[in-house]
Design a protein around this motif. Structure first.
Motif, PDB file in Angstrom:
ATOM      1  N   SER A  77       0.830  -1.205   0.000  1.00 36.66           N
ATOM      2  CA  SER A  77       0.000   0.000   0.000  1.00 36.66           C
ATOM      3  C   SER A  77       0.862   1.252   0.000  1.00 36.66           C
ATOM      4  CB  SER A  77      -0.930   0.007   1.221  1.00 36.66           C
ATOM      5  OG  SER A  77      -1.837  -1.082   1.172  1.00 36.66           O
ATOM      6  N   ALA A  78       1.940   1.244   0.779  1.00 36.72           N
ATOM      7  CA  ALA A  78       2.857   2.381   0.794  1.00 36.72           C
ATOM      8  C   ALA A  78       3.534   2.543  -0.564  1.00 36.72           C
ATOM      9  CB  ALA A  78       3.902   2.202   1.890  1.00 36.72           C
ATOM     10  N   ALA A  79       3.893   1.416  -1.196  1.00 36.40           N
ATOM     11  CA  ALA A  79       4.539   1.476  -2.506  1.00 36.40           C
ATOM     12  C   ALA A  79       3.602   2.040  -3.569  1.00 36.40           C
ATOM     13  CB  ALA A  79       5.016   0.082  -2.912  1.00 36.40           C
ATOM     14  N   LEU A  80       2.290   1.859  -3.408  1.00 35.09           N
ATOM     15  CA  LEU A  80       1.323   2.429  -4.332  1.00 35.09           C
ATOM     16  C   LEU A  80       1.001   3.887  -3.982  1.00 35.09           C
ATOM     17  CD1 LEU A  80      -1.425  -0.293  -4.973  1.00 35.09           C
ATOM     18  CD2 LEU A  80       0.096   0.740  -6.655  1.00 35.09           C
ATOM     19  N   ALA A  81       0.752   4.141  -2.692  1.00 36.10           N
ATOM     20  CA  ALA A  81       0.246   5.447  -2.282  1.00 36.10           C
ATOM     21  C   ALA A  81       1.276   6.552  -2.440  1.00 36.10           C
ATOM     22  CB  ALA A  81      -0.227   5.379  -0.830  1.00 36.10           C
ATOM     23  N   THR A 152      -6.314  -8.236  -2.965  1.00 34.22           N
ATOM     24  CA  THR A 152      -7.590  -7.583  -2.647  1.00 34.22           C
ATOM     25  C   THR A 152      -7.417  -6.499  -1.601  1.00 34.22           C
ATOM     26  OG1 THR A 152      -8.769  -9.647  -3.153  1.00 34.22           O
ATOM     27  CG2 THR A 152      -9.944  -7.989  -1.855  1.00 34.22           C
ATOM     28  N   LEU A 153      -6.762  -6.829  -0.498  1.00 33.49           N
ATOM     29  CA  LEU A 153      -6.625  -5.868   0.589  1.00 33.49           C
ATOM     30  C   LEU A 153      -5.727  -4.694   0.202  1.00 33.49           C
ATOM     31  CD1 LEU A 153      -6.397  -8.331   3.606  1.00 33.49           C
ATOM     32  CD2 LEU A 153      -8.258  -6.759   3.079  1.00 33.49           C
ATOM     33  N   THR A 154      -4.713  -4.936  -0.599  1.00 36.45           N
ATOM     34  CA  THR A 154      -3.841  -3.836  -1.035  1.00 36.45           C
ATOM     35  C   THR A 154      -4.616  -2.823  -1.870  1.00 36.45           C
ATOM     36  OG1 THR A 154      -1.856  -5.231  -1.011  1.00 36.45           O
ATOM     37  CG2 THR A 154      -1.778  -3.241  -2.357  1.00 36.45           C
ATOM     38  N   LEU A 155      -5.400  -3.310  -2.825  1.00 37.59           N
ATOM     39  CA  LEU A 155      -6.099  -2.417  -3.734  1.00 37.59           C
ATOM     40  C   LEU A 155      -7.191  -1.605  -3.046  1.00 37.59           C
ATOM     41  CD1 LEU A 155      -6.394  -4.653  -6.921  1.00 37.59           C
ATOM     42  CD2 LEU A 155      -5.004  -2.608  -6.641  1.00 37.59           C
ATOM     43  N   PHE A 156      -7.718  -2.127  -1.927  1.00 37.16           N
ATOM     44  CA  PHE A 156      -8.826  -1.422  -1.286  1.00 37.16           C
ATOM     45  C   PHE A 156      -8.453  -0.801   0.051  1.00 37.16           C
ATOM     46  CE2 PHE A 156     -10.770  -4.764  -3.974  1.00 37.16           C
ATOM     47  CZ  PHE A 156     -11.298  -3.911  -4.930  1.00 37.16           C
ATOM     48  N   THR A 157      -7.164  -0.812   0.382  1.00 41.76           N
ATOM     49  CA  THR A 157      -6.718  -0.112   1.593  1.00 41.76           C
ATOM     50  C   THR A 157      -5.671   0.963   1.314  1.00 41.76           C
ATOM     51  OG1 THR A 157      -5.009  -1.800   2.042  1.00 41.76           O
ATOM     52  CG2 THR A 157      -7.164  -2.099   3.101  1.00 41.76           C
ATOM     53  N   PHE A 158      -5.018   0.935   0.149  1.00 41.84           N
ATOM     54  CA  PHE A 158      -3.974   1.932  -0.089  1.00 41.84           C
ATOM     55  C   PHE A 158      -4.499   3.369  -0.041  1.00 41.84           C
ATOM     56  CE2 PHE A 158      -5.406   1.896  -4.523  1.00 41.84           C
ATOM     57  CZ  PHE A 158      -5.169   3.196  -4.926  1.00 41.84           C
ATOM     58  N   VAL A 164      -3.574  10.388   3.762  1.00 42.09           N
ATOM     59  CA  VAL A 164      -2.700  10.947   4.793  1.00 42.09           C
ATOM     60  C   VAL A 164      -1.425  11.516   4.180  1.00 42.09           C
ATOM     61  CG1 VAL A 164      -1.451  10.434   6.917  1.00 42.09           C
ATOM     62  CG2 VAL A 164      -3.653   9.345   6.498  1.00 42.09           C
ATOM     63  N   ILE A 165      -0.853  10.825   3.202  1.00 48.65           N
ATOM     64  CA  ILE A 165       0.370  11.310   2.567  1.00 48.65           C
ATOM     65  C   ILE A 165       0.113  12.603   1.806  1.00 48.65           C
ATOM     66  CG2 ILE A 165       2.108  10.795   0.808  1.00 48.65           C
ATOM     67  CD1 ILE A 165       1.902   7.861   1.617  1.00 48.65           C
ATOM     68  N   ARG A 166      -1.026  12.685   1.130  1.00 52.21           N
ATOM     69  CA  ARG A 166      -1.357  13.929   0.425  1.00 52.21           C
ATOM     70  C   ARG A 166      -1.452  15.098   1.398  1.00 52.21           C
ATOM     71  NH1 ARG A 166      -6.088  11.804  -3.621  1.00 52.21           N
ATOM     72  NH2 ARG A 166      -4.746  11.106  -5.329  1.00 52.21           N
ATOM     73  N   ALA A 167      -2.102  14.850   2.538  1.00 50.32           N
ATOM     74  CA  ALA A 167      -2.194  15.911   3.543  1.00 50.32           C
ATOM     75  C   ALA A 167      -0.807  16.319   4.022  1.00 50.32           C
ATOM     76  CB  ALA A 167      -3.049  15.448   4.713  1.00 50.32           C
ATOM     77  N   GLY A 168       0.086  15.332   4.200  1.00 51.47           N
ATOM     78  CA  GLY A 168       1.449  15.640   4.613  1.00 51.47           C
ATOM     79  C   GLY A 168       2.206  16.439   3.566  1.00 51.47           C
ATOM     80  N   LEU A 169       2.007  16.108   2.296  1.00 53.65           N
ATOM     81  CA  LEU A 169       2.662  16.855   1.221  1.00 53.65           C
ATOM     82  C   LEU A 169       2.204  18.303   1.189  1.00 53.65           C
ATOM     83  CD1 LEU A 169       2.707  14.336  -1.770  1.00 53.65           C
ATOM     84  CD2 LEU A 169       4.682  15.395  -0.701  1.00 53.65           C
ATOM     85  N   ARG A 170       0.920  18.521   1.442  1.00 58.68           N
ATOM     86  CA  ARG A 170       0.398  19.885   1.395  1.00 58.68           C
ATOM     87  C   ARG A 170       0.888  20.726   2.574  1.00 58.68           C
ATOM     88  NH1 ARG A 170      -5.806  18.055  -0.135  1.00 58.68           N
ATOM     89  NH2 ARG A 170      -5.248  17.036  -2.100  1.00 58.68           N
ATOM     90  N   ASP A 171       1.216  20.065   3.676  1.00 58.43           N
ATOM     91  CA  ASP A 171       1.685  20.789   4.857  1.00 58.43           C
ATOM     92  C   ASP A 171       3.184  21.071   4.822  1.00 58.43           C
ATOM     93  OD1 ASP A 171      -0.827  20.909   5.957  1.00 58.43           O
ATOM     94  OD2 ASP A 171      -0.608  19.087   7.142  1.00 58.43           O
ATOM     95  N   LEU A 172       3.925  20.392   3.929  1.00 62.37           N
ATOM     96  CA  LEU A 172       5.364  20.599   3.870  1.00 62.37           C
ATOM     97  C   LEU A 172       5.702  21.948   3.246  1.00 62.37           C
ATOM     98  CD1 LEU A 172       6.848  17.157   2.736  1.00 62.37           C
ATOM     99  CD2 LEU A 172       6.817  18.144   5.018  1.00 62.37           C
ATOM    100  N   ASP A 173       6.761  22.523   3.716  1.00 61.25           N
ATOM    101  CA  ASP A 173       7.249  23.776   3.139  1.00 61.25           C
ATOM    102  C   ASP A 173       7.972  23.453   1.831  1.00 61.25           C
ATOM    103  OD1 ASP A 173       8.326  26.184   2.474  1.00 61.25           O
ATOM    104  OD2 ASP A 173       9.346  26.530   4.390  1.00 61.25           O
ATOM    105  N   PRO A 174       7.446  23.881   0.680  1.00 60.80           N
ATOM    106  CA  PRO A 174       8.111  23.566  -0.597  1.00 60.80           C
ATOM    107  C   PRO A 174       9.492  24.185  -0.714  1.00 60.80           C
ATOM    108  CG  PRO A 174       6.349  25.167  -0.911  1.00 60.80           C
ATOM    109  CD  PRO A 174       6.230  24.672   0.494  1.00 60.80           C
ATOM    110  N   GLY A 175       9.789  25.169   0.149  1.00 56.08           N
ATOM    111  CA  GLY A 175      11.110  25.782   0.099  1.00 56.08           C
ATOM    112  C   GLY A 175      12.223  24.813   0.420  1.00 56.08           C
ATOM    113  N   ILE A 176      11.925  23.769   1.213  1.00 56.95           N
ATOM    114  CA  ILE A 176      12.942  22.766   1.542  1.00 56.95           C
ATOM    115  C   ILE A 176      13.362  22.014   0.287  1.00 56.95           C
ATOM    116  CG2 ILE A 176      13.415  20.714   2.919  1.00 56.95           C
ATOM    117  CD1 ILE A 176      11.376  21.680   4.946  1.00 56.95           C
ATOM    118  N   GLU A 177      12.375  21.627  -0.537  1.00 57.70           N
ATOM    119  CA  GLU A 177      12.695  20.915  -1.770  1.00 57.70           C
ATOM    120  C   GLU A 177      13.436  21.838  -2.740  1.00 57.70           C
ATOM    121  OE1 GLU A 177       9.265  19.024  -3.486  1.00 57.70           O
ATOM    122  OE2 GLU A 177       8.439  18.557  -1.525  1.00 57.70           O
TER     123      GLU A 177
END
Length: 535
Positions: A77-81, A152-158, A164-177
């Motif tokens: 799931s992490a590898a997909l998300a 089955t579980l991977t496709l419907f839990t990722f 959560v990762i998207r929310a984390g990306l939006r909260d990161l300061d893009p200046g670091i990158e």
């Protein structure tokens, strides 16, 4: 010290009736602990024979199967998300907003519906084998077992990780990158060396959600004939009257959940990332995909096609077969009404219980409020089959009048999904300025009048989000409904389960499509307004 950012304690003269709010909060948190307390008491009274029945050679195999499946699904799931989140948030991917919406839609598909569809499409004598038969392919590898459960579980839990990762990306300061890019790092190098380490907390949070889901899953592993704790406990409940040995088996599963929680806590306790200064809102510089654009689109299409088009296509195919054969689909509308009725009751009851808990957590920070907060999460960490088992025998012994009634069923839903309502409410509460409530109290309004006229309208988005999330997960809940629903109280989930066991695939498909339709509505409420970083 406040428990949540923005949590402010009100002055003494403006505080709500402390005894009343505390009694309600403590009662709600204590109720969530009833199943676990019952299991501990029951296992403590078990004799050596009961423990020997629970701790058999088969138990070690169940533990290995459950732990192995959890690790494999969480990793996949992490590898997909992670790449999907990056592609849809930080690159010039075509139709990025549309992809952001469609890639979370697998959350609306219950795992057992997906398993049912994959068995029909990819199983022995399934649709794929029929398509390959003219090419001389007489058989394909079996989907049953570990592989089928993992897929089955991977496709419907990722999507849990993806959100959560998207929310984390939006909260990161893009200046670091951007700073890493100015030091010679490529876009992908900056992502792996700078961005991913900054996403440690979102990755841990999302992985925890996926791991808990896999451990508690019953439908997918049962359909795929892969033995885990939940399947073994369900079988024993139906075939054995030895409650003590079942309680021992349930406690072993709870211990596995506790290990997962401890691992998560150890990973996150020292992971704190702070921005120096308030910073300014800044749009990140989008990475150009260039020649990787078409492979990215192909990969996203493949994932969404398998996770969405295959289940929906298979269900429609069997529905059309049933309609052509004159199938009548008995009881389907009553099952749909029962599902909506039980889910709406569960959503309303859970939100009502969560309000006093959220208030004391946000407005009364301290040791007792933290204890109430932690206790309210106990039920969420327990698999549905474990909660159902505990409530079956708890109600038989303590409250026989509500055994196998809608009251017990709704109570089980509230125990299982209480944290989902609390999280939305406390997020809204921390944004409510205490001065507004103080102004209302200064005008001689009672605490109840202040809550109804000031606080409740301001936290209405959190209330609606909590209700929608509980409604969604209740619609999909299978083991607790199978074990606790009143006699002849069929829901879409239990009807689908019964029809697929009886090999009435057309009837199962009709129930599955209705279930997907009912689950899609709260998904739209929860994520329909997600605009992301750009339009």
């Amino acid at each position: 010290m406040t428990l949540f950012p923005g949590a402010v304690a009100l002055p003494a003269r403006f505080r709500v009736n402390v005894p009343a709010i505390w009694i309600l909060a403590i009662a709600g948190a204590a109720a969530a602990c009833i199943p676990l307390v019952y299991l501990v008491v029951r296992a403590a009274d078990a004799d050596a024979e009961a423990w020997s029945k629970g701790l058999t050679d088969g138990t070690a195999r169940l533990l290995l199967n459950t732990a192995g499946l959890t690790v494999a699904v969480t990793g996949a799931s992490a590898a997909l998300a992670l790449p999907i989140a990056y592609l849809t948030e930080r690159t010039d991917l075509p139709l990025a907003r549309w992809w952001r919406s469609i890639t979370i839609m697998p959350l609306a598909v219950p795992s057992y519906v997906g398993a049912f569809a994959f068995i029909i499409a990819l199983g022995p004598n399934g649709s794929l084998q029929d398509l390959l038969a003219p090419l001389g392919v007489e058989s394909i590898p079996e989907i049953y077992g570990f592989f089928g459960a993992w897929l089955t579980l991977t496709l419907f839990t990722f999507p849990y990780l993806l959100i959560v990762i998207r929310a984390g990306l939006r909260d990161l300061d893009p200046g670091i990158e951007e700073a890493a890019r100015t030091l010679g790092q490529s876009a992908w190098g900056a992502f792996w060396r700078v961005t991913v380490p900054q996403l440690r907390i979102p990755l841990a949070t999302g992985s925890l959600l996926v791991a808990l889901y896999v451990i508690s899953d019953f439908g997918a592993v049962s359909m795929m004939r892969f033995d885990t704790f939940t399947r073994a406990i369900y079988v024993r409940i139906g075939t054995s009257f030895d409650r003590s040995s079942i309680a021992v088996l349930c406690l072993i599963l709870v211990a596995l959940v506790a290990v997962v929680l401890l691992v998560d806590w150890s990973q996150r306790r020292n992971a704190q990332y702070h921005r120096l200064g308030s910073g300014a809102a800044k749009m990140p510089r989008l990475v150009s995909l260039r020649r990787y654009r078409w492979p990215a689109l192909l990969g996203l299409s493949l994932v969404c096609g398998v996770a969405l088009l295959v289940p929906v296509g298979v269900l429609f195919h069997w529905l059309s077969i049933g309609l052509q054969g004159g199938e009548s689909f008995p009881g389907i509308w009553s099952a749909a009404l029962n599902s909506v009725y039980a889910s709406a009751l569960a959503g309303a009851a859970t939100v009502a219980v969560s309000i006093p808990i959220a208030i004391v957590v946000v407005r009364r920070p301290g040791f007792l409020s933290r204890l109430v907060d932690r206790a309210s999460y106990v039920g969420y960490a327990l698999p549905g089959v474990v909660v159902a088992f505990a409530l079956i025998f708890f109600t038989l012994r303590v409250t026989p009048g509500i055994y196998q009634t809608i009251i017990t069923l709704v109570f089980a839903y509230a125990v299982l999904f209480l944290p989902q309502a609390i999280s939305g409410l406390r997020t809204s509460l921390v944004r409510v300025q205490p001065g507004l409530e103080e102004a209302s109290r200064s005008l001689s309004r009672t605490p109840w009048q202040t809550f109804c006229s000031v606080t409740l309208p301001l936290i209405a988005p959190g209330v609606m989000a909590g209700f929608a999330l509980v409604f969604l997960t209740t619609m999909k809940e299978l083991p607790a409904t199978l074990l606790l629903a009143p006699i002849e109280f069929d829901t879409l989930a239990t009807s689908l389960w019964g029809h697929q066991e009886d090999v009435f695939f057309a009837r199962a498909a009709a129930n599955g499509l209705l279930l997907l339709g009912c689950a899609a509505l709260p998904m739209i409420i929860l994520f329909g307004n997600d605009r992301g970083l750009r339009n």
